[in-house]
Design a protein around this motif. Structure first.
Motif, mmCIF file in Angstrom:
data_model
loop_
_atom_site.group_PDB
_atom_site.id
_atom_site.type_symbol
_atom_site.label_atom_id
_atom_site.label_comp_id
_atom_site.label_asym_id
_atom_site.label_seq_id
_atom_site.Cartn_x
_atom_site.Cartn_y
_atom_site.Cartn_z
ATOM 1 N N ASN A 1 -2.974 18.023 3.155
ATOM 2 C CA ASN A 1 -2.004 18.207 2.064
ATOM 3 C C ASN A 1 -1.818 16.925 1.251
ATOM 4 O OD1 ASN A 1 -1.538 20.858 2.995
ATOM 5 N ND2 ASN A 1 0.040 20.131 4.420
ATOM 6 N N GLY A 2 -2.909 16.173 1.073
ATOM 7 C CA GLY A 2 -2.833 14.979 0.253
ATOM 8 C C GLY A 2 -2.057 13.847 0.892
ATOM 9 N N GLN A 3 -1.888 13.876 2.223
ATOM 10 C CA GLN A 3 -1.169 12.824 2.929
ATOM 11 C C GLN A 3 -1.936 12.412 4.186
ATOM 12 O OE1 GLN A 3 2.829 14.330 3.723
ATOM 13 N NE2 GLN A 3 3.633 13.131 2.005
ATOM 14 N N ILE A 4 -1.612 11.195 4.649
ATOM 15 C CA ILE A 4 -2.104 10.743 5.948
ATOM 16 C C ILE A 4 -0.902 10.606 6.866
ATOM 17 C CG2 ILE A 4 -2.074 8.306 5.198
ATOM 18 C CD1 ILE A 4 -4.397 7.873 7.193
ATOM 19 N N ARG A 5 -0.976 11.287 8.001
ATOM 20 C CA ARG A 5 0.121 11.285 8.969
ATOM 21 C C ARG A 5 -0.377 10.693 10.290
ATOM 22 N NH1 ARG A 5 4.318 14.725 7.587
ATOM 23 N NH2 ARG A 5 3.955 15.982 5.698
ATOM 24 N N PHE A 6 0.468 9.893 10.912
ATOM 25 C CA PHE A 6 0.099 9.219 12.156
ATOM 26 C C PHE A 6 0.800 9.886 13.335
ATOM 27 C CE2 PHE A 6 -0.690 6.244 8.810
ATOM 28 C CZ PHE A 6 -1.847 5.588 9.200
ATOM 29 N N ASP A 7 0.021 10.175 14.352
ATOM 30 C CA ASP A 7 0.556 10.792 15.566
ATOM 31 C C ASP A 7 0.253 9.887 16.759
ATOM 32 O OD1 ASP A 7 1.720 12.580 17.291
ATOM 33 O OD2 ASP A 7 -0.093 13.784 17.530
ATOM 34 N N GLU B 1 5.552 -15.673 14.864
ATOM 35 C CA GLU B 1 5.869 -14.544 13.987
ATOM 36 C C GLU B 1 4.600 -13.752 13.715
ATOM 37 O OE1 GLU B 1 5.756 -15.810 9.450
ATOM 38 O OE2 GLU B 1 7.228 -17.045 10.555
ATOM 39 N N ALA B 2 4.799 -12.465 13.372
ATOM 40 C CA ALA B 2 3.654 -11.594 13.116
ATOM 41 C C ALA B 2 4.084 -10.476 12.185
ATOM 42 C CB ALA B 2 3.086 -11.028 14.421
ATOM 43 N N GLU B 3 3.113 -9.804 11.631
ATOM 44 C CA GLU B 3 3.379 -8.685 10.737
ATOM 45 C C GLU B 3 2.197 -7.724 10.790
ATOM 46 O OE1 GLU B 3 5.135 -8.712 6.399
ATOM 47 O OE2 GLU B 3 2.926 -8.883 6.294
ATOM 48 N N MET B 4 2.500 -6.439 10.874
ATOM 49 C CA MET B 4 1.466 -5.412 10.783
ATOM 50 C C MET B 4 1.620 -4.702 9.448
ATOM 51 S SD MET B 4 1.087 -3.796 14.617
ATOM 52 C CE MET B 4 2.818 -3.804 15.116
ATOM 53 N N ARG B 5 0.488 -4.424 8.794
ATOM 54 C CA ARG B 5 0.508 -3.825 7.465
ATOM 55 C C ARG B 5 -0.403 -2.612 7.425
ATOM 56 N NH1 ARG B 5 -0.533 -9.400 5.877
ATOM 57 N NH2 ARG B 5 -2.676 -8.755 5.416
ATOM 58 N N LEU B 6 0.042 -1.589 6.682
ATOM 59 C CA LEU B 6 -0.793 -0.420 6.399
ATOM 60 C C LEU B 6 -1.250 -0.523 4.950
ATOM 61 C CD1 LEU B 6 -1.998 2.386 6.999
ATOM 62 C CD2 LEU B 6 0.212 3.370 6.327
ATOM 63 N N GLU B 7 -2.577 -0.535 4.769
ATOM 64 C CA GLU B 7 -3.147 -0.665 3.435
ATOM 65 C C GLU B 7 -3.951 0.592 3.112
ATOM 66 O OE1 GLU B 7 -5.420 -4.224 3.126
ATOM 67 O OE2 GLU B 7 -3.917 -5.470 4.125
ATOM 68 N N ILE B 8 -3.662 1.180 1.957
ATOM 69 C CA ILE B 8 -4.408 2.345 1.479
ATOM 70 C C ILE B 8 -5.074 1.955 0.169
ATOM 71 C CG2 ILE B 8 -4.275 4.733 0.668
ATOM 72 C CD1 ILE B 8 -1.963 5.195 2.535
ATOM 73 N N ASN B 9 -6.385 2.030 0.190
ATOM 74 C CA ASN B 9 -7.186 1.675 -0.989
ATOM 75 C C ASN B 9 -6.867 0.264 -1.476
ATOM 76 O OD1 ASN B 9 -9.305 2.629 -2.588
ATOM 77 N ND2 ASN B 9 -7.932 3.050 -4.302
ATOM 78 N N PHE C 1 4.479 -1.972 19.557
ATOM 79 C CA PHE C 1 3.960 -0.705 19.056
ATOM 80 C C PHE C 1 4.647 -0.329 17.744
ATOM 81 C CE2 PHE C 1 3.300 -0.531 23.649
ATOM 82 C CZ PHE C 1 1.947 -0.248 23.698
ATOM 83 N N TRP C 2 3.864 0.295 16.871
ATOM 84 C CA TRP C 2 4.366 0.694 15.557
ATOM 85 C C TRP C 2 3.681 1.989 15.144
ATOM 86 C CZ3 TRP C 2 1.575 -0.952 10.650
ATOM 87 C CH2 TRP C 2 2.214 -0.444 9.505
ATOM 88 N N THR C 3 4.503 2.962 14.710
ATOM 89 C CA THR C 3 3.978 4.221 14.182
ATOM 90 C C THR C 3 4.242 4.279 12.685
ATOM 91 O OG1 THR C 3 4.421 5.360 16.264
ATOM 92 C CG2 THR C 3 4.021 6.726 14.334
ATOM 93 N N PRO C 4 3.239 4.122 11.843
ATOM 94 C CA PRO C 4 3.453 4.165 10.393
ATOM 95 C C PRO C 4 3.940 5.549 9.945
ATOM 96 C CG PRO C 4 1.330 3.168 10.922
ATOM 97 C CD PRO C 4 1.842 3.794 12.171
ATOM 98 N N GLN C 5 4.607 5.556 8.809
ATOM 99 C CA GLN C 5 5.080 6.801 8.235
ATOM 100 C C GLN C 5 3.952 7.497 7.486
ATOM 101 O OE1 GLN C 5 8.416 5.823 5.751
ATOM 102 N NE2 GLN C 5 9.619 4.912 7.411
ATOM 103 N N ALA C 6 4.234 8.742 7.038
ATOM 104 C CA ALA C 6 3.255 9.485 6.241
ATOM 105 C C ALA C 6 3.227 8.925 4.819
ATOM 106 C CB ALA C 6 3.602 10.966 6.221
ATOM 107 N N HIS C 7 2.022 8.887 4.237
ATOM 108 C CA HIS C 7 1.860 8.346 2.889
ATOM 109 C C HIS C 7 0.847 9.180 2.122
ATOM 110 C CE1 HIS C 7 4.126 4.592 3.520
ATOM 111 N NE2 HIS C 7 3.633 4.621 4.760
ATOM 112 N N PRO C 8 1.007 9.239 0.784
ATOM 113 C CA PRO C 8 0.008 9.948 -0.029
ATOM 114 C C PRO C 8 -1.378 9.332 0.155
ATOM 115 C CG PRO C 8 1.982 9.465 -1.309
ATOM 116 C CD PRO C 8 2.121 8.708 -0.021
ATOM 117 N N TRP C 9 -2.358 10.206 0.119
ATOM 118 C CA TRP C 9 -3.726 9.717 0.372
ATOM 119 C C TRP C 9 -4.723 10.655 -0.273
ATOM 120 C CZ3 TRP C 9 -7.662 12.181 3.143
ATOM 121 C CH2 TRP C 9 -8.801 11.406 3.385
ATOM 122 N N LYS C 10 -5.810 10.087 -0.829
ATOM 123 C CA LYS C 10 -6.900 10.860 -1.402
ATOM 124 C C LYS C 10 -8.169 10.647 -0.576
ATOM 125 C CE LYS C 10 -5.122 10.665 -6.139
ATOM 126 N NZ LYS C 10 -5.398 10.259 -7.543
#
Length: 404
Positions: A299-305, A322-330, A368-377
Motif C-alpha cells: 500500500n505504498g508504505q514500508i512497515r517494520f515488524d 553517544e549513538a544514533e540510529m537513522r532510517l533513510e529512504i532514497n 533495540f528500535w522499531t521504526p515507524q511506517a513510512h511512505p515508500w516507492k
C-alpha cells in the motif's frame, strides 16, 4: 523289408537293413568308411549320418537314401539308387529337428540341476570369500592406519627440523638481534595509529642509518607504505615513533644502510588489524540473536515488524558515549533514534578503594528500535545507519541495507 513292419527311426532302419544283409557293425562301418562307434551312434539314434555317409550306407546296404530316411521300400520295378529325393531330404531335416529338440530338453534338465548345485556352491564360496575379504580389508585398514600415523609423525619431524634449520638460517642472515613495538593513539578520522618501535641491529656499524618501512594491506588487496626514519641511539639500537595507516595487515621491514651505500632489508613482523584493540564494539543488526529484521512493503508504505539491534561494547582505551540510529529512504533521513549518556551503561563495577564506578571492559549492551511506517516507492532504497561516538571523539558508522 516289404513283409515286416517298417522301423520308425533312421537308426532303427539302418540296424534292420544291416542285419538283413548279414553284416556286422565292423563290416558296415568299414564299407562306409567310419568307425564302429560312429555307426553304433547312428543305429542308437544318438547322431545322424551326413549326406556323404548316407549315400555310402545306401550303397553298402543295397537300398536307396529315401528308404533309409522315410522307411518306404523300393518297388520291384525300381532299382536301388543312392540318390536323395526331396521327400528324403525333408525326412532327414525332420529327424535332425526331432533330435535337436530332445537334446535341448535333456540339456535344460541337466543344466537346471547343475545350476542349483553350482549356485549352492557359489553361495558357500561367496560367504567364505566375503568373510575372508572382510578380514583382509580390516587388516589392510589397520596397516593403512599405521602407515598414515607413521607418515604424520615423520612429516611432523620433518617440519620441525625444517623450521629449526630455517630459524638457524634466518638468525645467521638476520640484520636485527631483537625488536619491540607497540601501537597507541588510535584516530578513527585519519584511520591511523601511533607506532613506537625499537630495533637492535645484530652488528653495530658506525655511521649506518636505518629506517622502518610499514606496508598496509587492505581488503581490496591494495597496498600502501609509510617509511619512518629511525634514530640511532648508539650501540646498534634504532628507535622510531610515527603514525601508520590501519588496515587488515601491517608488515614492518627493517632497512639498514651502511656508510658505503650498501642496503640490507629484513622483515620483522606482520600484525593483523592492530587497530581492532582500540575500537569499541559497534555491531548493527536486525532482530535478536542475529535474526534479520522483518519488514513489509504494501500500500505504498514500508512497515517494520521487528527490531533493529545496535550492540555496543567498551574496551580499555575507549567506550561509546553517544549513538544514533537513522532510517533513510532514497537517501533522505525519515526517522532517527538517538542514544545519549551511554557511559553510564558501561560503569557497572565499583572500585573498593574509593567506591567510584569503573568501566566494565568487554561488557556489551544492545539497544533495540522499531521504526515507524513510512511512505515508500518500489524504486527507492531503504538503509538503516548507526553513528557512534566514543570517549576519544572517534566516530564510527555501520550500515544495513534493506532494499537497494
Amino acid at each position: 523289408m516289404t513283409n515286416r513292419e517298417t522301423p520308425a527311426t533312421i537308426g532303427q532302419r539302418i540296424l534292420a537293413l544291416r542285419r538283413a544283409a548279414g553284416m556286422s557293425q565292423e563290416a558296415l562301418a568299414a564299407a562306409v568308411g567310419v568307425s564302429r562307434q560312429a555307426l553304433g551312434k547312428w543305429e542308437a539314434d544318438q547322431s545322424l549320418p551326413g549326406l556323404d555317409n548316407l549315400l555310402a550306407l545306401a550303397e553298402a546296404l543295397h537300398t536307396s537314401c529315401d528308404e533309409l530316411l522315410t522307411g518306404r521300400p523300393l518297388s520291384s520295378e525300381q532299382p536301388p539308387a543312392p540318390s536323395l529325393s526331396a521327400e528324403g531330404m525333408q525326412a532327414l531335416l525332420d529327424a535332425r529337428e526331432t533330435r535337436e529338440t530332445k537334446r535341448r530338453r535333456i540339456s535344460l534338465a541337466a543344466g537346471g540341476g547343475v545350476a542349483l548345485v553350482l549356485a549352492a556352491a557359489l553361495l558357500c564360496v561367496g560367504l567364505y570369500a566375503g568373510s575372508r575379504m572382510d578380514d583382509l580389508q580390516n587388516r589392510i585398514d589397520g596397516v593403512n592406519g599405521q602407515v598414515a600415523g607413521m607418515q604424520s609423525t615423520l612429516q611432523a619431524q620433518v617440519d620441525s627440523m625444517t623450521n629449526r634449520v630455517q630459524t638457524m638460517l634466518d638468525e645467521q642472515n638476520s640484520l636485527a638481534a631483537g625488536e619491540s613495538h607497540s601501537y597507541s593513539e588510535w584516530e578513527s578520522g585519519s584511520r591511523t595509529l601511533l607506532l613506537t618501535a625499537r630495533v637492535t641491529a645484530k652488528q653495530s656499524v658506525p655511521g649506518a642509518s636505518a629506517r622502518l618501512i610499514v606496508t598496509a594491506t587492505y581488503p581490496t588487496d591494495t597496498h600502501s607504505a609509510v617509511t619512518l626514519e629511525m634514530t640511532d641511539e648508539g650501540g646498534g639500537v634504532f628507535a622510531v615513533s610515527g603514525r601508520v595507516p590501519t588496515a587488515d595487515e601491517l608488515t614492518a621491514t627493517f632497512q639498514l644502510e651502511s656508510p658505503d651505500g650498501t642496503v640490507q632489508n629484513q622483515q620483522l613482523w606482520s600484525d593483523y588489524a592492530p587497530h581492532g584493540q582500540f575500537e569499541p564494539i559497534v555491531e548493527l543488526g536486525g532482530g535478536i540473536d542475529g535474526q534479520l529484521i522483518r519488514f513489509e512493503t504494501q500500500n505504498g508504505q514500508i512497515r517494520f515488524d521487528g527490531d533493529v539491534g545496535l550492540s555496543l561494547g567498551a574496551i580499555e582505551y575507549a567506550w561509546p558515549v553517544e549513538a544514533e540510529m537513522r532510517l533513510e529512504i532514497n537517501g533522505q533521513v525519515v526517522e532517527t533514534y538517538p542514544l545519549t549518556d551511554l557511559e553510564e551503561d558501561f560503569q557497572v563495577a565499583q572500585n573498593p578503594d574509593d567506591g567510584r564506578s569503573e568501566l566494565a571492559i568487554g561488557a556489551t549492551v544492545t539497544f533495540f528500535w522499531t521504526p515507524q511506517a513510512h511512505p515508500w516507492k518500489a524504486d527507492q532504497s531503504v538503509i538503516i545507519t548507526a553513528r557512534v561516538v566514543d570517549s576519544q571523539g572517534n566516530v564510527y558508522e555501520r550500515q544495513m541495507e534493506l532494499i537497494s
